[in-house]
Design an enzyme around this catalytic site. Structure first.
Site, mmCIF file in Angstrom:
data_model
loop_
_atom_site.group_PDB
_atom_site.id
_atom_site.type_symbol
_atom_site.label_atom_id
_atom_site.label_comp_id
_atom_site.label_asym_id
_atom_site.label_seq_id
_atom_site.Cartn_x
_atom_site.Cartn_y
_atom_site.Cartn_z
ATOM 1 N NE ARG A 148 -3.631 -1.284 0.082
ATOM 2 C CZ ARG A 148 -4.751 -0.608 -0.583
ATOM 3 N NH1 ARG A 148 -5.838 -1.275 -1.841
ATOM 4 N NH2 ARG A 148 -5.137 0.176 -0.484
ATOM 5 C CE LYS A 174 -3.563 -2.149 3.418
ATOM 6 N NZ LYS A 174 -2.649 -1.194 4.686
ATOM 7 C CG HIS A 240 3.897 -1.031 -0.842
ATOM 8 N ND1 HIS A 240 2.631 -1.281 -1.260
ATOM 9 C CD2 HIS A 240 3.530 0.665 -0.260
ATOM 10 C CE1 HIS A 240 1.890 -0.821 -0.331
ATOM 11 N NE2 HIS A 240 2.147 0.349 0.602
ATOM 12 N NE ARG A 243 -0.962 1.809 -2.011
ATOM 13 C CZ ARG A 243 -2.351 0.982 -2.721
ATOM 14 N NH1 ARG A 243 -2.446 0.848 -3.530
ATOM 15 N NH2 ARG A 243 -2.818 1.579 -1.940
ATOM 16 C CG HIS A 266 -5.396 5.893 -0.182
ATOM 17 N ND1 HIS A 266 -4.346 6.582 -0.348
ATOM 18 C CD2 HIS A 266 -4.878 4.544 -0.392
ATOM 19 C CE1 HIS A 266 -3.404 6.185 -0.844
ATOM 20 N NE2 HIS A 266 -3.414 5.251 -0.961
ATOM 21 C CE1 TYR A 275 2.998 8.049 -2.185
ATOM 22 C CE2 TYR A 275 0.451 7.980 -1.144
ATOM 23 C CZ TYR A 275 1.947 7.141 -1.494
ATOM 24 O OH TYR A 275 1.976 5.586 -0.899
#
Length: 292
Positions: A148, A174, A240, A243, A266, A275
């Site tokens: 990120r 995150k 982004h 990524r 994730h 994806y």
């Protein structure tokens, strides 16, 4: 009290008691007026509070989807607004119970936009042509490791564990979640080149990519680098997309989803599964192949 007056009272309640914005109030008004118009045309009269049943709600949702052809998120917004209105009626004891609502329309997910192999090569070619060692390292880490933007700019030297044959970064993602991300050969070489360049220039900073005024490089600085790169590569680029491209490359290389999710940080596999969805080119090729 008539249904029309009730609508006015409901909108006033949501404005003053719930603190909703004028834009939200306008949306509620539009959604409810649409429902009331449909009900009136279907049943020959304006709906009073206890008139609205679960059958009406199912038929209205079907009307929005199959007759009006609205998108799933728009239909779900209309139905949510009706629910808020009926909950308010229940709270005011103007209806005896809530009718049951149909399930939300499932929103069809699409694969996030990623760069093709040809586009990736164009990006790498342009950044290497620029000769800017720092920018090469930035693009390589974004593209090869799927970082990120916030993770990239805050990288400190102490988070790097790079050897000639293997390398890892300790990434703080995150929610402060920590993960170890491998650094593949081309990205590792780009970082080594940048570290050597830093040493030559006498740069003294704990951050891998220092900012002009101390601290680390800013998000806007990296965004500007990527914008300029997109201009020369004739591509629409944003941080982004690298990524997304990294994730897509991993999935198309048949890497299992748990590994991909761990690399990307994730916490939910459903985030990674997007994806695996085919893109437009893949679907078009499949239909061409299957056509009689």
């Amino acid at each position: 009290m008539s249904g029309i007056n009730l609508l006015t009272d409901f909108l006033q309640h949501t404005r003053y008691q719930k603190g909703n914005s004028e834009k939200s109030i306008a949306t509620y008004r539009r959604c409810l007026n649409s429902f009331f118009k449909w009900y009136s045309e279907t049943n020959g009269r304006y709906p009073e509070p206890n008139d609205i049943t679960s059958v009406d709600l199912r038929e209205y949702q079907n009307f929005l989807q199959n007759i009006k052809g609205l998108k799933a998120n728009t239909i779900n917004l209309y139905m949510k607004t009706i629910r808020l209105y009926l909950e308010w009626l229940l709270e005011k004891e103007l209806i005896g119970r809530m009718p049951s609502f149909p399930k939300n329309i499932k929103i069809q997910q699409t694969q996030p936009k990623a760069l093709t192999r040809n586009e990736q090569n164009r990006v790498i070619r342009e950044v290497e042509r620029s000769g800017n060692i720092r920018n090469i390292a930035i693009i390589r880490l974004l593209l090869s490791c799927g970082l990120r933007l916030s993770e990239l700019i805050s990288l400190e030297l102490s988070q790097l564990d790079l050897g000639e044959r293997h390398g890892f970064m300790t990434i703080i993602g995150k929610g402060g979640k920590v993960r170890k991300v491998p650094v593949p050969p081309e990205a590792r070489k780009a970082v080594f080149d940048w570290l050597a360049e830093r040493e030559k220039k006498g740069i003294n900073s704990n951050y891998l990519f220092p900012g002009r005024l101390g601290g680390h490089i800013s998000k806007s600085q990296v965004s500007n680098i990527i914008d300029n790169l997109g201009h020369f590569a004739r591509l629409e680029l944003h941080p982004h997309i690298f990524r997304h491209t990294c994730a897509t490359n991993l999935v198309r290389s048949n890497i299992d989803l748990v590994t991909v999710a761990t690399i990307l940080g994730h916490s939910n596999l459903s985030t990674t599964k997007v994806y695996t969805l085919p893109d437009e080119k893949t679907m078009a090729a499949a239909l061409e192949q299957a056509e009689v």
